[in-house]
Structures are given as C-alpha cells and as structure tokens.
Design a protein around this motif. Sequence first.
Motif: not given
Length: 136
Positions: A43-46, A98-100, A105-109
């Motif tokens: 839950r801590r990730l989008p 798409i948003v998630v 990806e913005t968080l580097g995942y």
Amino acid sequence: MDKLTKAERSENMKRIRARDTRPELLVRRLVFGLGYRYRVHYRRLPGTPDLAFVGRRKVIFVNGCFWHQHEGCSNCAQPKTRPEFWMAKLAANKERDIVVTRLLETLGYQVLVVWECETEDLRRVERRLKAFLASS
Ligand SMILES: [Zn+2]
C-alpha cells in the motif's frame, strides 16, 4: 433490510476488486520459486502493487483481462447490459493503470504487468518474470 435489488447486488459484488486471485497466486508461486522475496499488496506505493520488490525498485501487477481491458484479448469483451456504465467504468480502470504506472516510474520503479490470460502458459510467464527481475 436490503434495499438493493438482486441485479444491483450482483453488480456490487463484481465491482469489488479481486485479491489473491488464482493468476496472482500462480505468479507469486513462480517468483517465490525463483528465489525472490516480495511484499504483497504493498500500500505504500501508488496502485498498491500486487508484488513489490522495494530494494530492487520493481513491482509486478497481475491484471485481470476484463477489469484492466487487455487489448486484443478475447477475455475483455464488454458486457451487453448497461454498456454505458461499463464503458465508463472500464475506461476509468484503464486510465488509472496509466496514471499509476507513470507515478511508479517517476519514483524510479520498473513495472511489469502479467495478464491473467498469460498465466495459462506458466513457462513463458516464468521466463518473463526471470528476465524482469534479473535486469537492473
Ligand atoms: Zn488477456
């Protein structure tokens, strides 16, 4: 006291997002067998990824073909009843995916999606999982 009609209730039931579905359990078992450890429904990730490899900055989603509208897949035909409701609902699901993905990806995942229908060929899925998890 039940104010919902039978049809409304069955639609409510269907709307609840499935957790621990069979495809998801199959993927978890494969990943575990490959020797990787992960968090489930993190839950801590989008988007609350189905499997999260926090140290490796990787996540896996196991998507139901219908709910996430797998393109070109025969499992994602839209219901004939209340087409406008379903079209809006399923389009919203797809948009959220798409948003998630962008957020992650913005968080580097790195994000891998395994489709429900793909779990019919476990060897192929295993190869994809292996390649994804081993890459840097
Ligand atoms: Zn599919």
